[in-house]
Design an enzyme around this catalytic site. Structure first.
Site, PDB file in Angstrom:
ATOM      1  N   TYR A   1      41.201  40.148  45.549  1.00  0.00           N
ATOM      2  CA  TYR A   1      39.963  39.361  45.562  1.00  0.00           C
ATOM      3  C   TYR A   1      40.169  37.978  44.956  1.00  0.00           C
ATOM      4  O   TYR A   1      39.221  37.358  44.473  1.00  0.00           O
ATOM      5  CB  TYR A   1      38.864  40.102  44.799  1.00  0.00           C
ATOM      6  CG  TYR A   1      38.428  41.383  45.465  1.00  0.00           C
ATOM      7  CD1 TYR A   1      37.366  41.396  46.370  1.00  0.00           C
ATOM      8  CD2 TYR A   1      39.072  42.581  45.215  1.00  0.00           C
ATOM      9  CE1 TYR A   1      36.965  42.562  46.985  1.00  0.00           C
ATOM     10  CE2 TYR A   1      38.680  43.765  45.825  1.00  0.00           C
ATOM     11  CZ  TYR A   1      37.622  43.750  46.708  1.00  0.00           C
ATOM     12  OH  TYR A   1      37.234  44.915  47.318  1.00  0.00           O
ATOM     13  N   SER A   2      41.389  37.489  44.983  1.00  0.00           N
ATOM     14  CA  SER A   2      41.733  36.261  44.283  1.00  0.00           C
ATOM     15  C   SER A   2      41.070  35.029  44.886  1.00  0.00           C
ATOM     16  O   SER A   2      41.305  34.678  46.050  1.00  0.00           O
ATOM     17  CB  SER A   2      43.257  36.075  44.304  1.00  0.00           C
ATOM     18  OG  SER A   2      43.619  34.802  43.847  1.00  0.00           O
ATOM     19  N   ASN A   3      40.282  34.333  44.069  1.00  0.00           N
ATOM     20  CA  ASN A   3      39.724  33.054  44.493  1.00  0.00           C
ATOM     21  C   ASN A   3      40.818  31.997  44.613  1.00  0.00           C
ATOM     22  O   ASN A   3      40.709  31.063  45.412  1.00  0.00           O
ATOM     23  CB  ASN A   3      38.661  32.588  43.501  1.00  0.00           C
ATOM     24  CG  ASN A   3      37.427  33.464  43.536  1.00  0.00           C
ATOM     25  OD1 ASN A   3      37.074  34.019  44.567  1.00  0.00           O
ATOM     26  ND2 ASN A   3      36.764  33.592  42.397  1.00  0.00           N
TER      27      ASN A   3
ATOM     28  N   LEU B   1      43.893  32.523  45.760  1.00  0.00           N
ATOM     29  CA  LEU B   1      44.470  32.667  47.096  1.00  0.00           C
ATOM     30  C   LEU B   1      43.563  32.031  48.145  1.00  0.00           C
ATOM     31  O   LEU B   1      44.038  31.338  49.063  1.00  0.00           O
ATOM     32  CB  LEU B   1      44.698  34.143  47.424  1.00  0.00           C
ATOM     33  CG  LEU B   1      45.838  34.868  46.710  1.00  0.00           C
ATOM     34  CD1 LEU B   1      45.941  36.303  47.229  1.00  0.00           C
ATOM     35  CD2 LEU B   1      47.167  34.145  46.881  1.00  0.00           C
TER      36      LEU B   1
ATOM     37  N   GLY C   1      45.535  38.775  43.305  1.00  0.00           N
ATOM     38  CA  GLY C   1      45.020  40.088  43.625  1.00  0.00           C
ATOM     39  C   GLY C   1      44.232  40.074  44.919  1.00  0.00           C
ATOM     40  O   GLY C   1      44.070  39.038  45.574  1.00  0.00           O
TER      41      GLY C   1
END
Length: 301
Positions: A71-73, A75, A69
């Site tokens: 805000y993906s940590n 990624l 998403g």
């Protein structure tokens, strides 16, 4: 750096296990321990390191495509690994409506670390596991691209997280971890000789099946004594409440430790609530796995 082996980044392993004096546990004869996985590596902290390490070895320097998403940590950690180890990364981001907007801080960090961002429609993102949809994403990627699933959770991730259970075995009776996609719980429970508590941060009641499937893929069948408590998602993924924030601020004031809101705070809230409910017998040593740092958190959304 001439190697794609993540061990070249010198992770801090085993991560520290710190006793915390908290009267909410002490008055019930309980010991609270913090497993500081957030200190493993500044760019790949916590379960992100443990879930990615074996996958990156398998990728062996090939481009890595993964999902998350806005805000993906996960990624962010994958992009950082690509920068540090010198391999290309591609991030498939949920929501094509984001394509024309300025990047939020999380995605801007991914881009700065060299990740190529592609914004998928929400329907395509939901179908990302279907062969034809995944093939469409791979058509735009370099030949030989290695795919890591959303959240990094696959058999290799669960195997990597089994080491976490090994580090806690004999030092705690209960291990607790916040759960998104289930890979950390699947591995932790497999490697731990005590009871494991998973605290889902999503609504839906589907995570048990995901954990069982991951253990089947990683270990050939069920492993460990684990259960889920689904009462503490605080509205679902990426969401917090004023009550959760007040709890986290109080914990920070008590212990001088900044608490990540979307995962770690929910897990700690669960442990305090369960202690108050008398869920743990006197003498229990409870290890709370700190899977992320405070600066990874974002506001409620």
């Amino acid at each position: 750096m001439d190697t794609y082996d993540p061990s070249a980044l010198r992770p801090r392993l085993p991560s520290p296990l710190e006793a915390v004096a908290d009267e909410r546990f002490a008055r019930r004869g309980l010991t609270l321990l913090l497993k500081r996985d957030d200190l493993i590596h500044p760019d790949l902290p916590g379960n992100k390191w443990r879930k990615l390490a074996l996958n990156l070895r398998a990728a062996a320097g090939r481009p890595v495509l993964t999902f998350g998403g806005a805000y993906s940590n996960h990624l962010r950690a994958t992009a950082a690994a690509g920068r540090l180890l010198g391999f290309p990364t591609i991030g498939i981001v949920r929501g094509d409506e984001l394509a024309g907007r300025p990047l939020n801080p999380s995605l801007a960090r991914c881009a700065a670390d060299g990740m190529r961002l592609e914004f998928a429609t929400r329907s395509a993102y939901r179908a990302k596991h279907e062969p034809e949809v995944l093939a469409g994403f791979l058509e735009r990627a370099p030949e030989g691209t290695y795919v890591v699933p959303e959240g990094g959770s696959n058999a290799l991730a669960a195997q990597g997280c089994a080491a976490l259970g090994g580090e806690l075995s004999g030092r705690a009776d209960v291990a607790a971890v916040a759960c998104g996609t289930g890979g950390t719980l699947a591995g932790l429970a497999a490697g731990f000789d005590g009871r494991t508590l998973g605290v889902p941060v999503l609504r839906g009641g589907f995570l048990g099946g995901e954990v069982r499937a991951l253990q089947e893929a990683a270990f050939g069948g069920p492993r460990g004594d684990w259960r889920l408590d689904e009462r503490f998602h605080c509205g679902g993924y990426g969401r917090t409440t004023p009550e959760l924030d007040a709890f986290a601020q109080d914990f920070e004031a008590r212990h001088g430790l900044a608490i990540e809101r979307l995962y770690v705070a929910k897990m700690l809230l669960a442990l305090v609530s369960l202690a108050e409910e008398g869920a743990f017998p006197s003498g229990t040593r409870i290890a709370a796995v700190v899977t992320g740092a405070r600066d990874q958190s974002v506001s409620s959304r």
